[in-house]
Design a protein around this motif. Structure first.
Motif, PDB file in Angstrom:
ATOM      1  N   VAL A 250       7.724   5.863  -5.768  1.00 36.47           N
ATOM      2  CA  VAL A 250       6.586   5.639  -6.660  1.00 36.47           C
ATOM      3  C   VAL A 250       5.423   5.129  -5.818  1.00 36.47           C
ATOM      4  CG1 VAL A 250       5.717   4.398  -8.670  1.00 36.47           C
ATOM      5  CG2 VAL A 250       8.117   5.106  -8.590  1.00 36.47           C
ATOM      6  N   GLN A 251       4.299   5.834  -5.918  1.00 40.22           N
ATOM      7  CA  GLN A 251       3.093   5.462  -5.180  1.00 40.22           C
ATOM      8  C   GLN A 251       2.048   4.926  -6.154  1.00 40.22           C
ATOM      9  OE1 GLN A 251       2.039   5.504  -1.770  1.00 40.22           O
ATOM     10  NE2 GLN A 251       0.396   4.370  -2.759  1.00 40.22           N
TER      11      GLN A 251
ATOM     12  N   VAL B 139       2.025   7.480  -9.396  1.00 36.72           N
ATOM     13  CA  VAL B 139       2.682   8.794  -9.387  1.00 36.72           C
ATOM     14  C   VAL B 139       3.956   8.658  -8.583  1.00 36.72           C
ATOM     15  CG1 VAL B 139       0.528  10.077  -9.644  1.00 36.72           C
ATOM     16  CG2 VAL B 139       1.377   9.524  -7.355  1.00 36.72           C
ATOM     17  N   GLY B 140       4.891   9.564  -8.852  1.00 36.61           N
ATOM     18  CA  GLY B 140       6.157   9.479  -8.156  1.00 36.61           C
ATOM     19  C   GLY B 140       6.885  10.800  -8.116  1.00 36.61           C
ATOM     20  N   ALA B 141       7.954  10.824  -7.356  1.00 40.00           N
ATOM     21  CA  ALA B 141       8.819  11.994  -7.248  1.00 40.00           C
ATOM     22  C   ALA B 141      10.238  11.499  -7.046  1.00 40.00           C
ATOM     23  CB  ALA B 141       8.370  12.891  -6.098  1.00 40.00           C
ATOM     24  N   GLY B 142      11.207  12.323  -7.485  1.00 37.01           N
ATOM     25  CA  GLY B 142      12.588  11.896  -7.353  1.00 37.01           C
ATOM     26  C   GLY B 142      13.554  13.053  -7.315  1.00 37.01           C
ATOM     27  N   TYR B 143      14.737  12.766  -6.871  1.00 41.76           N
ATOM     28  CA  TYR B 143      15.820  13.748  -6.845  1.00 41.76           C
ATOM     29  C   TYR B 143      17.025  13.072  -7.484  1.00 41.76           C
ATOM     30  CZ  TYR B 143      18.816  17.516  -5.167  1.00 41.76           C
ATOM     31  OH  TYR B 143      19.681  18.588  -5.104  1.00 41.76           O
ATOM     32  N   ASN B 144      17.618  13.731  -8.523  1.00 36.97           N
ATOM     33  CA  ASN B 144      18.641  13.087  -9.349  1.00 36.97           C
ATOM     34  C   ASN B 144      19.867  13.975  -9.509  1.00 36.97           C
ATOM     35  OD1 ASN B 144      17.003  10.629 -10.565  1.00 36.97           O
ATOM     36  ND2 ASN B 144      15.658  12.407 -10.652  1.00 36.97           N
ATOM     37  N   TYR B 145      20.965  13.325  -9.893  1.00 36.48           N
ATOM     38  CA  TYR B 145      22.258  14.010 -10.123  1.00 36.48           C
ATOM     39  C   TYR B 145      22.910  13.390 -11.346  1.00 36.48           C
ATOM     40  CZ  TYR B 145      27.330  14.403  -9.835  1.00 36.48           C
ATOM     41  OH  TYR B 145      28.646  14.579 -10.156  1.00 36.48           O
ATOM     42  N   HIS B 146      23.623  14.265 -12.128  1.00 33.26           N
ATOM     43  CA  HIS B 146      24.454  13.736 -13.225  1.00 33.26           C
ATOM     44  C   HIS B 146      25.551  14.746 -13.541  1.00 33.26           C
ATOM     45  CE1 HIS B 146      23.488  16.267 -16.745  1.00 33.26           C
ATOM     46  NE2 HIS B 146      22.278  16.408 -16.175  1.00 33.26           N
TER      47      HIS B 146
ATOM     48  N   ALA C 191       4.168  10.873 -13.483  1.00 34.60           N
ATOM     49  CA  ALA C 191       3.035   9.944 -13.431  1.00 34.60           C
ATOM     50  C   ALA C 191       3.214   8.911 -14.535  1.00 34.60           C
ATOM     51  CB  ALA C 191       1.713  10.678 -13.585  1.00 34.60           C
ATOM     52  N   THR C 192       2.807   7.676 -14.237  1.00 36.53           N
ATOM     53  CA  THR C 192       2.941   6.595 -15.217  1.00 36.53           C
ATOM     54  C   THR C 192       1.601   5.895 -15.382  1.00 36.53           C
ATOM     55  OG1 THR C 192       3.592   4.957 -13.569  1.00 36.53           O
ATOM     56  CG2 THR C 192       5.355   6.218 -14.595  1.00 36.53           C
TER      57      THR C 192
ATOM     58  N   TYR D  31       0.816  -1.209   0.000  1.00 40.74           N
ATOM     59  CA  TYR D  31       0.000   0.000   0.000  1.00 40.74           C
ATOM     60  C   TYR D  31       0.856   1.268   0.000  1.00 40.74           C
ATOM     61  CZ  TYR D  31      -4.333  -2.560   1.007  1.00 40.74           C
ATOM     62  OH  TYR D  31      -5.434  -3.380   0.936  1.00 40.74           O
ATOM     63  N   PHE D  32       2.095   1.180   0.407  1.00 42.14           N
ATOM     64  CA  PHE D  32       2.945   2.345   0.594  1.00 42.14           C
ATOM     65  C   PHE D  32       3.865   2.536  -0.620  1.00 42.14           C
ATOM     66  CE2 PHE D  32       1.781   0.706   4.745  1.00 42.14           C
ATOM     67  CZ  PHE D  32       1.317   1.854   5.378  1.00 42.14           C
ATOM     68  N   PRO D  33       4.421   3.757  -0.765  1.00 51.41           N
ATOM     69  CA  PRO D  33       5.310   4.009  -1.915  1.00 51.41           C
ATOM     70  C   PRO D  33       6.533   3.102  -1.875  1.00 51.41           C
ATOM     71  CG  PRO D  33       4.643   6.073  -0.858  1.00 51.41           C
ATOM     72  CD  PRO D  33       4.203   4.969   0.050  1.00 51.41           C
ATOM     73  N   SER D  34       6.984   2.750  -3.036  1.00 50.62           N
ATOM     74  CA  SER D  34       8.238   2.009  -3.148  1.00 50.62           C
ATOM     75  C   SER D  34       9.349   3.006  -3.448  1.00 50.62           C
ATOM     76  CB  SER D  34       8.149   0.956  -4.256  1.00 50.62           C
ATOM     77  OG  SER D  34       7.886   1.567  -5.503  1.00 50.62           O
ATOM     78  N   VAL D  35      10.350   3.016  -2.605  1.00 53.06           N
ATOM     79  CA  VAL D  35      11.465   3.953  -2.718  1.00 53.06           C
ATOM     80  C   VAL D  35      12.690   3.181  -3.186  1.00 53.06           C
ATOM     81  CG1 VAL D  35      12.889   5.638  -1.503  1.00 53.06           C
ATOM     82  CG2 VAL D  35      10.480   5.359  -0.878  1.00 53.06           C
ATOM     83  N   SER D  36      13.377   3.719  -4.196  1.00 53.84           N
ATOM     84  CA  SER D  36      14.561   3.048  -4.728  1.00 53.84           C
ATOM     85  C   SER D  36      15.637   4.076  -5.037  1.00 53.84           C
ATOM     86  CB  SER D  36      14.210   2.262  -5.995  1.00 53.84           C
ATOM     87  OG  SER D  36      13.731   3.135  -7.015  1.00 53.84           O
ATOM     88  N   GLY D  37      16.854   3.690  -4.848  1.00 54.96           N
ATOM     89  CA  GLY D  37      17.999   4.523  -5.200  1.00 54.96           C
ATOM     90  C   GLY D  37      18.789   3.853  -6.307  1.00 54.96           C
ATOM     91  N   THR D  38      19.271   4.672  -7.257  1.00 51.41           N
ATOM     92  CA  THR D  38      20.018   4.127  -8.392  1.00 51.41           C
ATOM     93  C   THR D  38      21.337   4.876  -8.545  1.00 51.41           C
ATOM     94  OG1 THR D  38      18.887   5.620  -9.936  1.00 51.41           O
ATOM     95  CG2 THR D  38      17.939   3.437  -9.614  1.00 51.41           C
ATOM     96  N   GLY D  39      22.304   4.196  -9.023  1.00 51.40           N
ATOM     97  CA  GLY D  39      23.601   4.799  -9.319  1.00 51.40           C
ATOM     98  C   GLY D  39      24.184   4.174 -10.572  1.00 51.40           C
ATOM     99  N   PHE D  40      24.839   5.005 -11.397  1.00 51.60           N
ATOM    100  CA  PHE D  40      25.347   4.501 -12.677  1.00 51.60           C
ATOM    101  C   PHE D  40      26.598   5.295 -13.037  1.00 51.60           C
ATOM    102  CE2 PHE D  40      25.298   4.704 -17.427  1.00 51.60           C
ATOM    103  CZ  PHE D  40      25.573   3.368 -17.663  1.00 51.60           C
ATOM    104  N   VAL D  41      27.680   4.591 -13.285  1.00 51.89           N
ATOM    105  CA  VAL D  41      28.954   5.204 -13.687  1.00 51.89           C
ATOM    106  C   VAL D  41      29.400   4.531 -14.975  1.00 51.89           C
ATOM    107  CG1 VAL D  41      31.336   5.651 -13.048  1.00 51.89           C
ATOM    108  CG2 VAL D  41      29.567   5.700 -11.296  1.00 51.89           C
ATOM    109  N   PHE D  42      29.887   5.327 -15.930  1.00 49.66           N
ATOM    110  CA  PHE D  42      30.304   4.738 -17.203  1.00 49.66           C
ATOM    111  C   PHE D  42      31.551   5.440 -17.722  1.00 49.66           C
ATOM    112  CE2 PHE D  42      27.691   8.308 -18.373  1.00 49.66           C
ATOM    113  CZ  PHE D  42      28.280   8.829 -19.514  1.00 49.66           C
TER     114      PHE D  42
END
Length: 472
Positions: free
Chosen positions: A153-154, A331-338, A352-353, A85-96
């Motif tokens: 993502v909720q 629906v979801g929200a995020g904070y990103n860096y690149h 939103a998806t 029932y609750f949002p799923s929170v995930s963290g991602t990292g990618f280096v190339f």
């Protein structure tokens, strides 16, 4: 569920062997003990009532532990389903790091400069700079870099899969508790089997002691008569053979008691076989209960409740299959860096998806039809097995009535056998009957006592079977 149905069917044809007392006896004052003495301590456990043995078996038996583990696992599964029932929170990292830039192009400044701009530049820049503008320029970007972000993502709508999944987990927990109740019934039944086996053999030992004492008196009288020459030695030999037969019976009973005591101690988790059973008075006090209507008792039976859970599971699984073919919205929200452009950049976003399973509808339609068939199958099984449960209930009550009548017949047989024995003793003393007639009367008396013990125990187990069959 197949095991439950097999249990139901086997219960209809099984012949009960043992049962419980109507009212469990309390241990004698000052002799009751706890049953948590560790195995191998060598300490006796004193006087034990039937209820104490049941409590100990329920605490130590492996089947009960396994059923409790299933309940614990079902609880964890229910808690796991609730987290959906609750949002799923995930963290991602990618280096190339690529061998060349992923974004490459060539720019020709001369193609971008109009003739009018070229004339203006010729007046402002030296010829060398104007010549450089005529050469193409190669640009390469994103050869290496890093990406990182955290998103939540909720789910807003998932075709009812989250709600129905939680309901399924709850039904699974309820089914596990019903399985525990069935395991407790089985442990109670098995404990009483061992208990009544010991009681039966101990009562038969008492009968042998009484008959042996009677034979000792006959042996003494016949021995005196033989010495006096007024009786035949064959009479004395017949008495001795009967005494030897009683010795053999006593030996078998003692060995049987020893084995069953070991089984009972192991089953109840007792540390030793040095215990005494609190035995009831083997008296007929009339029917201990009355019959209940099978239709009204059916909802209280664990097997029927499991059948209901099976129908609920099939219905929820059908809804789950339907939900898989419905759109899902989140629906979801995020904070990103690149740093793709060699410059550190951070940004936040909301999104939103909507996911529509278009190609899955083909196979999904067949899955929905299959789940509907499974649901109908569960309904049919519930109806069929409910009728078997009612038959089992009626059969269990018939066994109660029959065993009670058999107990009354056995009591009458004791009175008749005792009178027959008294008459044969008088006839033998009067010289009108042979020793074989007296010994046969004595054997019939012993058999009538043993039959009464068996009849009482069968009556008690019939009561237990009916209580369990009617959900009491």
């Amino acid at each position: 569920m197949k095991q439950i149905i097999a249990y139901i069917v086997m219960s209809l044809v099984a012949v009960p062997l043992f049962s419980q007392v109507t009212t469990p006896l309390s241990p004698r004052e000052g002799q009751g003990v706890g049953l948590s003495t560790p195995r191998g301590s060598g300490q006796g456990v004193g006087l034990l009532s039937l209820q104490q043995l049941k409590d100990s078996a329920l605490h130590h038996n492996m089947a009960i532990r396994s059923a409790q583990y299933r309940i614990d696992a079902a609880q964890e599964q229910r808690k796991e389903a609730f987290t959906k029932y609750f949002p799923s929170v995930s963290g991602t990292g990618f280096v190339f790091n690529a061998n060349k830039g992923m974004a490459e192009t060539t720019l020709n400044p001369s193609e971008m400069i109009s003739p009018e701009l070229g004339m203006a530049l010729a007046q402002s820049f030296p010829p060398e700079a104007l010549a450089a503008l005529a050469n193409p320029v190669s640009i390469s970007m994103m050869k290496n870099g890093a990406l990182a972000g955290i998103n939540a993502v909720q789910p807003i709508f998932a075709g009812g899969q989250i709600i129905n999944g939680n309901k399924l987990a709850k039904v699974g927990e309820e089914a596990a508790r019903l399985q525990l109740q069935l395991s407790e019934n089985e442990v109670e039944n098995q404990t009483e089997q061992y208990y009544w086996q010991i009681v039966s053999m101990q009562e038969k030992l008492k009968t042998i002691d009484a008959v042996d004492s009677m034979l000792a008196g006959i042996h003494k009288d016949v021995d005196v008569a033989v010495r006096a020459g007024v009786a035949m030695r064959n009479d004395l030999l017949q008495v001795q053979l009967r005494q030897n037969e009683l010795k053999s019976q006593r030996l078998k009973l003692n060995n049987g008691i020893d084995i069953v005591r070991q089984l009972l101690a192991q089953y109840c988790g007792l540390s030793t076989t040095e215990f005494t059973l609190a035995q009831p008075l083997l008296q007929d006090e009339g029917l201990a209960m009355s019959a209940v209507a099978p239709e009204s008792a059916l909802p209280n039976i664990p097997e029927y409740q499991l059948l209901q859970k099976q129908v609920e599971v099939a219905q929820l699984q059908r809804k789950m299959e339907i939900g898989k073919n419905l759109p899902s919205v989140a629906v979801g929200a995020g904070y990103n860096y690149h740093n793709m452009l060699d410059v550190d950049r951070t940004f936040a976003m909301v999104f939103a998806t909507v996911c529509i399973p278009i190609s899955d509808w083909w196979g999904g339609s067949h899955a929905v039809k299959r789940s509907k068939l499974e649901y109908q199958k569960a309904l049919d099984e519930q109806q069929d097995k409910s009728e078997l449960l009612k038959i089992r209930m009626r059969n269990a009550w018939n066994s109660v009535v029959e065993s009670h009548q058999q107990l009354a017949i056995a009591q009458q047989s004791i009175e008749q056998a005792a009178e027959n024995l008294r008459l044969n003793q008088n006839f033998y003393k009067a010289g009108t009957h042979k020793m074989s007639d007296l010994l046969e009367a004595q054997m019939l008396y012993q058999q009538s006592l043993d039959r009464r013990v068996d009849a009482f125990i069968n009556y008690q187990i019939s009561l237990l079977n009916y209580r369990q069959a009617s959900g009491q």
